[in-house]
Design an enzyme around this catalytic site. Structure first.
Site, PDB file in Angstrom:
ATOM      1  N   ASN A  68       0.805  -1.219   0.000  1.00 40.90           N
ATOM      2  CA  ASN A  68       0.000   0.000   0.000  1.00 40.90           C
ATOM      3  C   ASN A  68       0.842   1.275   0.000  1.00 40.90           C
ATOM      4  OD1 ASN A  68       0.440  -1.203   2.691  1.00 40.90           O
ATOM      5  ND2 ASN A  68      -0.429   0.708   3.451  1.00 40.90           N
ATOM      6  N   HIS A  69       2.083   1.213   0.499  1.00 35.55           N
ATOM      7  CA  HIS A  69       2.942   2.406   0.532  1.00 35.55           C
ATOM      8  C   HIS A  69       3.835   2.537  -0.702  1.00 35.55           C
ATOM      9  CE1 HIS A  69       1.659   3.497   4.485  1.00 35.55           C
ATOM     10  NE2 HIS A  69       2.154   2.422   5.057  1.00 35.55           N
ATOM     11  N   HIS A 175       2.225  -7.078   5.481  1.00 36.11           N
ATOM     12  CA  HIS A 175       1.567  -5.808   5.828  1.00 36.11           C
ATOM     13  C   HIS A 175       1.270  -5.665   7.314  1.00 36.11           C
ATOM     14  CE1 HIS A 175      -0.863  -2.189   5.690  1.00 36.11           C
ATOM     15  NE2 HIS A 175      -1.884  -2.828   6.225  1.00 36.11           N
ATOM     16  N   HIS A 177       2.761  -7.033   9.866  1.00 36.04           N
ATOM     17  CA  HIS A 177       4.026  -6.967  10.616  1.00 36.04           C
ATOM     18  C   HIS A 177       4.068  -7.858  11.860  1.00 36.04           C
ATOM     19  CE1 HIS A 177       5.536  -2.809   8.933  1.00 36.04           C
ATOM     20  NE2 HIS A 177       4.914  -3.540   8.016  1.00 36.04           N
TER      21      HIS A 177
HETATM   22 FE   FE2 Z   1       1.702  -2.262   4.120  1.00 36.78          FE
END
Ligand code: FE2
Length: 257
Positions: A68-69, A175, A177
């Site tokens: 997403n980043h 994502h 983590h």
């Molecule tokens: Fe992410």
């Protein structure tokens, strides 16, 4: 022959990069790793810079995946166009630079790597990842295909695991983590885990200082994004794949501190 494919969880900040550089080569040697995929979308905290892609390759990554980043640091856009070893989610719209799928040499065989992004709790206007996976798996498949599914919801990740069971060799989540304890071989031979975990500071909330995260949840002003200091961990999963059948035969958690 059994091939060992190592998937490394999201590398967070310069601290994570340094720990990866220190740890990855030794693990690859110890575990006889043939191919390594590293999620790098948090290398710059949020996003990744071109020089950090080079650092990940120098540390031992064969392919770098994102999420997403991806475009938080816009300098990466040009690199995505020209670097076939750097993948962003394949189900981003057609206007996004780069690619989400590649086929690479892995010893005597080839391995396809797919990067997808989920849609539950991640509003990035992505196409349906299930349909995107179908599209990419049409046609001639390499012996192994592995998938980094960058997603928030364990339900979406598990559903994708079962949807692609028997059609890909391994699928892992990134994502969130936080490593999950559900590493397994699904009924039709796909190696699976809901989340690899991360590579970065141990005393942190997903990589950022706990105090900053707490302030955010209290509704205060958390300040600019920082990466926590202190000792780091490198988390990932090693998938053992059978070279004849393409199926996964073992899933092993890796945690190097
Ligand atoms: Fe992410």
């Amino acid at each position: 022959m059994i091939y060992h494919i190592l998937a490394i969880g999201d590398v967070v900040g310069e601290q994570g990069l340094a720990h990866l550089s220190k740890s990855l080569r030794a693990v690859k040697k110890l575990k006889d790793v043939h191919f390594t995929v590293v999620n790098g979308e948090n290398a710059a905290g949020t996003g990744i810079l071109p020089r950090q892609v080079d650092q990940l390759y120098a540390a031992g990554a064969d392919v770098v995946t994102l999420g997403n980043h991806t475009f938080r640091r816009q300098q990466i856009a040009g690199r995505l166009e020209e670097d076939p070893y750097l993948l962003r989610p394949a189900n981003f719209t057609g206007r996004a630079p780069g690619r989400g799928w590649g086929v690479y040499d892995c010893g005597h065989i080839q391995i396809g790597v797919m990067n997808l992004i989920g849609r539950c709790g991640l509003d990035f206007h992505a196409d349906n990842p299930f349909i995107a996976a179908d599209r990419l798996l049409r046609g001639d498949a390499p012996r192994f295909t592995v998938v980094d599914f960058h997603a928030e919801a364990t339900s979406e990740k598990l559903a994708m695991g079962y949807y692609l069971d028997g059609r890909v060799s391994a699928l892992w989540g990134t994502h969130t983590h936080v490593p999950t304890a559900d590493g397994q071989v699904l009924p039709k031979g796909t190696g699976y885990v809901s989340d690899l975990g991360m590579t970065g500071p141990i005393r942190s909330v997903l990589g950022i200082p706990p105090e900053q995260s707490v302030e955010l949840f209290l509704g205060g002003v958390p300040g600019p994004y920082q990466v926590a200091d202190g000792p780091c961990k490198m988390e990932g999963v090693l998938f053992s794949l059978d070279g004849e059948s393409g199926r996964c035969v073992d899933v092993e958690r890796i945690d190097i501190r």
